[in-house]
Scaffold this active site. Structure first.
Site, short mmCIF file in Angstrom:
data_model
loop_
_atom_site.label_atom_id
_atom_site.label_comp_id
_atom_site.label_asym_id
_atom_site.label_seq_id
_atom_site.Cartn_x
_atom_site.Cartn_y
_atom_site.Cartn_z
CE LYS A 171 -1.32 1.01 4.72
NZ LYS A 171 -2.48 1.20 5.58
CG ASP A 172 3.44 2.31 2.78
OD1 ASP A 172 2.39 2.98 2.90
OD2 ASP A 172 3.98 1.70 3.71
NE ARG A 208 -7.52 3.60 3.52
CZ ARG A 208 -7.70 2.87 4.62
NH1 ARG A 208 -8.89 2.37 4.89
NH2 ARG A 208 -6.71 2.63 5.45
NE ARG A 209 -6.34 3.14 8.51
CZ ARG A 209 -5.05 2.85 8.59
NH1 ARG A 209 -4.20 3.74 9.08
NH2 ARG A 209 -4.59 1.68 8.20
NE ARG A 237 3.38 10.52 9.63
CZ ARG A 237 4.36 10.91 8.83
NH1 ARG A 237 4.40 12.15 8.39
NH2 ARG A 237 5.30 10.08 8.47
N GLY A 238 3.96 8.34 12.96
CA GLY A 238 5.01 7.49 13.50
C GLY A 238 4.75 6.03 13.16
NE ARG A 262 0.85 4.88 12.81
CZ ARG A 262 0.34 4.34 11.72
NH1 ARG A 262 -0.98 4.31 11.56
NH2 ARG A 262 1.11 3.83 10.79
CB CYS A 270 0.10 9.53 -0.30
SG CYS A 270 0.55 8.86 1.28
N1 LIG Z 1 0.55 3.73 6.22
C1 LIG Z 1 1.57 3.07 6.93
C2 LIG Z 1 1.51 1.59 6.79
N2 LIG Z 1 1.99 0.98 5.69
C3 LIG Z 1 1.80 -0.37 5.82
C4 LIG Z 1 1.19 -0.60 7.03
C5 LIG Z 1 0.88 -1.94 7.53
C6 LIG Z 1 -0.27 -2.59 6.85
C7 LIG Z 1 -0.04 -3.05 5.45
O1 LIG Z 1 0.97 -3.69 5.18
O2 LIG Z 1 -0.89 -2.80 4.63
C8 LIG Z 1 1.00 0.63 7.66
C9 LIG Z 1 0.40 0.88 8.97
C10 LIG Z 1 -1.04 1.34 8.93
O3 LIG Z 1 -1.54 1.75 7.89
O4 LIG Z 1 -1.71 1.31 9.96
#
Ligand SMILES: NCc1[nH]cc(CCC(=O)O)c1CC(=O)O
Length: 385
Positions: free
Chosen positions: A100-101, A153-154, A171-172, A177, A268
Site C-alpha cells: 500500500k506504500d 481515507r480512514r 504519526r510514527g 502510535r 498517497c
Molecule cells: N501507512 C503506513 C503503513 N503501511 C503499511 C502498514 C501496515 C499494513 C499493510 O501492510 O498494509 C501501515 C500501517 C497502517 O496503515 O496502519
C-alpha cells in the site's frame, strides 16, 4: 540517503560459484519493514536453499520526516525513492515494501516483481489501554471522543459513519502510535491502524474490533495487507526467484485495486477505500504449486486471502468481487460501487479495476477527488507560509 556506512560496505559481491548467488534485499528500517523483509527472505531461503539473501534496512525520507502530516506530501514516492535508486544501481536486487506504500506508477526500469500472500487486509479499531473493557466498538464511544489517524481515507469514512467523533493526527510507526495512544496525557480515545501491521509485529492482542464495509463502514486501502516486491525489469534471475514465492490470487486482487487507484489518479492519502473477495473458496495458488505451501486453513472471505494453497482448476471460473468507495474529506459525500468479473489473468484484473474506476466516476467520484486535491493545495500553501 540516510543509510549508514556499514550498509553500503556490506553489499556482497556476486559469488564466483555460478550456482550460488547472494541477493541483496532492501527494506526500510522500521520494525515492521524489517519483519516484512524477514518474512520474504524466509520464503526465499526455503524455496532457494542454494542461494544467500542479505537484508539491508535503510531509513527513507518518509521515516525521517515524521512531523509533517502524510497527506501534505504530494508523492507516495517518499517511502520508496531512495531504495529504488540502489535497486537501479544494482546495489540491491529486490525491495520488500508494504504494497500500500508503493506508488501505482513505478520508475520505467523497475517492476512489481511479485506479491506474496495477503494478510488480513482490514483496519483495526484499537482502544487506549485504560479504556479496554469500557467500550467495545466505535458505536460505544461517547460524543467528542478523539480518534487518532493521519489517513484521510480512514477519517473521511469514519466521519461519515460516526459524525459524533473527533479526529486528530497521529504519526510514527506502529509502536510509536500505540505509545502515543496509551499515554494518559494524550487526547486519543482510540486509533485506527492496519490489522496486518499488528499481526506482523505480534500485536493482535491490541485489536478491539475489526473494521470492514459490513462492520464500521470502513473499506481498507488499496494493497493493504500485502507485500510488494520491486525488482529490475528484465532481471531474469530475480524473476525466477520470485516465481516461487508469489501468490496468484493476491496478485490478481491487488492488481485490480491498483488499477482502480491508478485510473482515479489517487495519490498517497486520498479517500479511496476498497474490498476485494473471491466468489470461490478454492484455488488459492502460489505462482508455482508446491512451494511455500501452508497447512489448509479457513478461507478468509473478506480479504480474499484463503489460507490454504492448492492448484485446482476451479481457478478458471474464479470471480473477483470489488467494492470501492470514494468519500469527501468531511464525510458528507460519497460514491460507492460493487463490480465483479472472472479474473484469471492479470489483464482481467486490470480490466476489473478500470471498470470500477469508470463506475465511480459515472457516479461523481471525480468531483469529490477534485475537491480533495484543491483542499490539499490549500493545506500545502498554508504549510509553506
Ligand atoms: N501507512 C503506513 C503503513 N503501511 C503499511 C502498514 C501496515 C499494513 C499493510 O501492510 O498494509 C501501515 C500501517 C497502517 O496503515 O496502519
Amino acid at each position: 540517503m540516510a543509510t549508514e556506512g556499514e550498509d553500503r560496505q556490506s553489499f556482497a559481491a556476486a559469488s564466483p560459484n555460478a550456482s550460488t548467488r547472494t541477493f541483496n534485499v532492501g527494506t526500510r528500517r522500521s520494525l515492521l519493514a524489517r519483519a516484512q523483509a524477514t518474512e520474504v527472505v524466509k520464503a526465499l531461503r526455503a524455496a532457494w536453499p542454494e542461494h544467500n539473501f542479505e537484508i539491508h534496512a535503510m531509513s527513507t525520507t518518509g521515516d525521517i520526516n515524521q512531523k509533517t502530516a502524510l497527506h501534505k506530501f504530494n508523492e507516495k514516492a517518499l517511502w520508496t525513492q531512495e531504495l529504488e535508486v540502489l535497486l537501479e544501481e544494482k546495489k540491491l536486487d529486490l525491495i520488500v515494501h508494504s504494497l500500500k506504500d508503493m506508488p501505482t506508477q513505478l520508475p520505467v526500469d523497475l517492476i512489481l516483481g511479485a506479491v506474496t500472500e495477503r494478510e488480513d487486509a482490514r483496519d483495526a479499531f484499537v482502544l487506549k489501554s485504560s479504556y479496554v473493557g469500557t467500550y467495545k466498538s466505535l458505536e460505544d464511544l461517547p460524543e467528542g471522543a478523539v480518534i487518532g489517524t493521519s489517513s484521510l481515507r480512514r477519517s473521511a469514512q469514519l466521519r461519515r459513519a460516526y459524525p459524533q467523533l473527533k479526529f486528530a493526527d497521529v504519526r510514527g510507526n506502529i509502536g510509536t502510535r500505540l505509545s502515543k495512544l496509551d499515554d494518559p496525557n494524550s487526547e486519543y480515545t482510540a486509533i485506527v491502524i492496519a490489522v496486518a501491521g499488528l499481526q506482523r509485529l505480534g500485536l493482535t492482542n491490541r485489536i478491539t474490533s475489526y473494521l470492514s464495509k459490513e462492520n464500521g463502514k470502513m473499506l481498507h486501502a488499496v494493497g493493504q495487507g500485502a507485500l510488494g516486491i520491486e525488482s529490475r525489469n528484465g532481471d531474469q534471475a530475480v524473476a525466477e526467484l520470485l516465481s516461487r514465492i508469489g501468490c496468484d490470487r493476491t496478485t490478481r486482487a491487488v492488481l485490480a485495486e491498483r488499477q482502480l487507484m491508478r485510473t482515479l489518479e489517487g495519490g498517497c492519502s486520498v479517500p479511496i477505500g476498497v474490498e476485494t473477495r473471491w466468489t470461490s473458496k478454492s484455488a488459492y495458488s502460489n505462482t508455482q504449486a508446491g512451494v511455500g505451501s501452508k497447512p489448509a486453513d479457513v478461507y478468509d472471505q473478506l480479504t480474499g486471502a484463503a489460507k490454504s494453497e492448492s492448484s485446482s482448476d476451479s481457478d478458471l471460473s474464479d470471480e473477483l468481487i470489488l467494492n470501492a468507495i470514494v468519500v469527501s474529506l468531511d464525510g458528507q459525500d460519497a460514491v460507492e460501487i460493487e463490480t465483479r468479473r472472472v479474473v484469471t489473468t492479470h489483464e482481467q484484473a486490470n480490466d476489473l479495476g478500470f471498470e470500477a474506476a469508470k463506475l465511480l466516476v459515472n457516479k461523481g467520484a471525480d468531483k469529490i477527488l477534485e475537491k480533495v486535491q484543491l483542499n490539499r493545495g490549500i493545506i500545502q500553501e498554508q504549510g509553506n507560509a
